[in-house]
Structure formats: structure tokens, C-alpha cells
Design an enzyme around this catalytic site. Structure first.
Site, PDB file in Angstrom:
ATOM      1  N   GLU A 123      -5.529 -10.809  -1.609  1.00 51.01           N
ATOM      2  CA  GLU A 123      -6.037 -10.795  -0.223  1.00 51.01           C
ATOM      3  C   GLU A 123      -7.711 -10.929  -0.183  1.00 51.01           C
ATOM      4  OE1 GLU A 123      -4.650  -7.500   2.209  1.00 51.01           O
ATOM      5  OE2 GLU A 123      -2.552  -7.733   1.427  1.00 51.01           O
ATOM      6  N   GLU A 178       0.732  -1.222   0.061  1.00 51.87           N
ATOM      7  CA  GLU A 178      -0.023   0.097  -0.105  1.00 51.87           C
ATOM      8  C   GLU A 178       0.788   1.450   0.045  1.00 51.87           C
ATOM      9  OE1 GLU A 178      -3.490  -0.408   2.737  1.00 51.87           O
ATOM     10  OE2 GLU A 178      -2.930  -2.568   2.570  1.00 51.87           O
TER      11      GLU A 178
END
Ligand code: G3I
Length: 390
Positions: A269, A163
């Protein structure tokens, strides 16, 4: 002599049937097919995030090995877990998971080397306290070299930086490494990881890039720039936390965009919340459709090498602590029973070898399903999250 010929003919027939069964088993076996078998037939991998602390649950390890050929450490390879104190490394959990993977012929995704965002605690305070660039650069080098070096040849892929962009923005998240080392920290981390294990495929992992829009465009620009710099980035991870319905058409297009850059793409994910609905059966059905649509989007892009769910049983999901109980986001229920989400994920992967004419699912199907099931009446089933949920 005739009896010998007869026995040979029977043996030959059995062999043919076994081959036929082995080659088409998941396409024929349906519910009896594991995710792992389906992925193998589809020529891709399927993984799950896991935590070795759950091995005390007698079903956890066996089901993980049965259903998946890959695992990701949900937390045990993060900086906070592996080097909570400077130069004092802790690998017990990560070692246990890597040993489990080795014993069950599973690959391992390393997650993650650098992730520093205010809302999470995956970077220790002692790292966040270092403001001298040379010192932080040395600390980063030691960490990456030690962790990646330890698992060289055992961890096939690393989420090197997780991220890098603002969660709901387009700029680089001005995390601690950005503030002290500048935006070049990303390239530095990748160079360190590649030097520590040249055999590992290195990923930049991001959330909220499955749909189009400014964040996807910003992430594409970032990756393109890193590639132009010669940074050893080999893949992009699409996290796939679906708090809202996925858009599989856009997801496939976005996966393809990075594949066209010569990168590996993975859904890293995946979890998808139960949507509101008149009863559990309809909610589970919609969830199954969503898993199918996401898996098919990956299956349709040859460079989409792996789908990893973020956990695999509703008994252990981060969503329970992040959003509260009852969202049941995973393919297996709290008792490890296969849900429609398991069916959807399995059949979605098989689309790679046996495409069907199932219309591309869109959020509108949720509305249609909801209206349909509402019309059928409110046949109540138990809410997810209870031990007897089905
Ligand atoms: O281990 C400690 C325990 O000793 C302590 O008693 C307890 C209470 O404070 O905290 C425990 O650590 C928690 C850790 O999960 C292990 O359970 C942390 O507080 C908690 O913040 C951490 O949450 C994880 C989160 O990342 C932050 O690292 C979630 O389990 C994990 O699912 C989540 O996963 C992330 C991916 O790494 C990146 N993509 C988004 C995804 C969801 O946020």
C-alpha cells in the site's frame, strides 16, 4: 541473388536491434518506460489500488492498464462491500475490476477478508452484533468461502487478515473476531481461504512494520507462531504508508527477515507524502528519492515479488480525506502526468537487474535537499492538488 542476400542481412540487423531494444528498453528508455515495463524487466510486479467507480473517468482505466500489471480493490472486496447484509452478496464492483484485470492481463490482489478495527467500517454492523462463537464462526466460513470461491483462479493473492496488531502497539488488536473467537480467528481465516482457493497466495498484511522496533518484533513473533502451527500463510504485506520519510536500510532488512522464513514479501500500500520544502520542485524531488529508496529495498530482496501503490494518481487518494489535500502522495499527478515519484519507483525496481552506486537514501538526504534548494532561492511553483500542478 545479391539483392536477396542484402535484404536478408538488413532483416537480420533489424531483428537484432529489436531484440536489443526489447531486452534493455527501460534501462535505455528512461522517462518513456512505464512502471509495468520496468517491473517486467526487473522480474517483479507493480500494482495499484483502484476503485471501479473511477472508470467513469476516461483516463483512469487506460493509465491503470498502461502503468500496472496488478490491481488491488481499495474497498470493493471488503466485507462491508461484498456482504453488507447477511447472505446478501454484492459483487458488481469487484466483478468489474476482475474483468478489467483479465482484459488487460493483470493480476488481482484480494483485499481483504477480515479487518475489524474501531476506526474503520470495513466489517458490517450485523457481523459485529454476533456474539455467539459458533454463529460467528459459521458466518466467517460462509463469507470467506463465498468471496474467495467466487474469484478462485482469478485473484492470485489475498490479504486474509489486515492489521492484526494494534496500530501503534504490539498486542493483537482485540477486534470483534478476537473477542468472540479468540486469537485463533487468524488461523481459522487462513484455513478457510486456503480451502476455498488452494492456488491463491495468502498474506497477513500489516502497517508500521517497515522500521524496526517493538511492533515489527511482535509481528515477526506472530507470523513465526502461525508458521509453526502449520497455518497456510504464504506472504507478508508491508503496507508502506509513509507519513514520515522511509528508512530503506531497515525496510530492506525487515523484508529480508520474512523472506528468510520462506515467505513472499510485498509492499502492498505504498504512498509517500510530500515533505515540507521551499518549493514544489524540491518537494517532488525528495518524494522521488523516497519512492526510489523504497523500490530499491524491495528490488534487493528476491522474495519481494510486488510493489503496490495505494492509488496511482493524486486525483484519487485516501490521504485527501484522511489528512487533507495537498500531500500528493502518488506517482502520477492529478492530471495523470508522471512525477519524480514515478521515475523513482521505476528506477528503484530496475535496481534488481542493473544495480547502481546511488547511495542508500536516508532521511538526512531530505535535510540536505531542503538546504540545497533553500540556498537556490524560493522559486515558487504551484502547490500540488491544483489541476495545473506538474
Ligand atoms: O461508500 C461509502 C459511501 O456510500 C458514503 O456516502 C461515504 C460517506 O460515508 O462513505 C463511503 O465509504 C467509504 C469508503 O472508504 C469508500 O470511499 C468509507 O466511509 C471509508 O471509511 C472508506 O475508507 C477506506 C478505509 O480503508 C477504510 O475502509 C479508504 O478509502 C481506504 O483507502 C482505506 O484503505 C486502508 C486499507 O484498506 C488497509 N490499510 C490502510 C488503508 C488506509 O486506511
Amino acid at each position: 541473388m545479391a539483392l536477396v542476400r542484402q535484404r536478408s542481412a538488413v532483416a537480420f540487423l533489424i531483428a537484432i536491434l529489436q531484440v536489443a531494444d526489447a531486452t534493455g528498453s527501460c534501462l535505455d528508455a528512461g522517462e518513456d518506460c512505464s512502471l509495468r515495463d520496468a517491473a517486467a524487466e526487473a522480474g517483479m510486479r507493480v500494482g495499484a489500488a483502484m476503485e471501479p467507480s473511477h472508470f467513469s473517468d476516461p483516463d483512469y482505466g487506460p493509465v491503470l492498464a498502461l502503468e500496472f500489471d496488478s490491481l488491488t480493490l481499495e474497498n470493493s472486496m471488503k466485507w462491508q462491500a461484498t456482504e453488507p447484509v447477511q447472505d446478501n452478496f454484492s459483487f458488481a464492483h469487484a466483478d468489474a475490476a476482475v474483468a478489467f484485470a483479465d482484459a488487460n492481463s493483470m493480476t488481482v490482489r484480494g483485499h481483504n477478508l477480515v479487518w475489524a478495527q474501531a476506526r474503520v467500517d470495513s466489517t458490517p454492523d450485523w457481523v459485529e452484533a454476533i456474539t455467539d462463537p459458533d454463529e460467528l464462526r459459521a458466518v466467517l466460513a460462509t463469507h470467506v468461502q463465498t468471496v474467495v470461491g467466487r474469484y478462485a483462479g482469478k485473484v492470485d493473492a489475498w490479504d486474509v487478515v489486515n492489521e492484526p496488531l494494534e496500530t501503534a502497539g504490539t498486542a493483537l488488536f482485540e477486534n470483534h473476531f478476537f473477542q468472540v473467537l479468540g486469537p485463533g480467528y487468524i488461523a481459522e481465516a487462513f484455513a478457510l481461504a486456503h480451502a476455498a482457493d488452494p492456488s491463491a497466495t495468502l498474506f497477513l498484511n500489516e502497517v508500521l512494520i517497515s522500521n524496526g522496533g517493538p511492533k515489527f518484533d511482535a509481528f515477526l513473533a506472530l507470523v513465526t507462531d502461525l508458521l509453526q502451527q502449520g497455518v497456510p500463510i504464504h506472504g507478508v504485506g508491508f503496507q508502506g504508508h509513509y507519513f514520515g520519510p522511509p528508512d530503506p536500510v531497515q525496510l530492506e532488512a525487515n523484508l529480508r527477515t520474512f523472506a528468510d522464513l520462506g515467505l513472499i514479501v510485498e509492499i502492498t500500500e505504498l504512498d509517500s507524502l510530500l515533505r515540507p520544502g521551499p518549493d514544489l520542485a524540491s518537494r517532488l524531488a525528495v518524494q522521488g528519492d523516497e519512492y526510489f529508496a523504497v523500490a530499491r529495498a524491495c528490488a534487493r530482496v528476491p522474495a519481494c515479488a510486488r510493489i503496490t501503490t495505494w492509488g496511482f494518481t493524486d486525483r484519487y487518494t485516501w490521504i485527501d480525506s484522511f489528512l487533507g489535500p495537498g500531500f500528493a502522495p502518488l506517482p502520477l499527478d492529478v492530471d495523470y502526468n508522471r512525477k519524480p515519484a514515478h521515475t523513482g519507483l521505476r528506477n528503484g525496481m530496475l535496481e534488481r537487474i542493473a544495480p547502481t552506486a546511488v547511495p542508500v537514501w536516508s532521511p538526512g538526504w531530505s535535510i540536505v535537499a531542503w538546504l540545497g534548494f533553500s540556498a537556490l532561492g524560493t522559486f515558487r511553483l504551484r502547490e500540488p492538488g491544483r489541476r495545473d500542478a506538474n
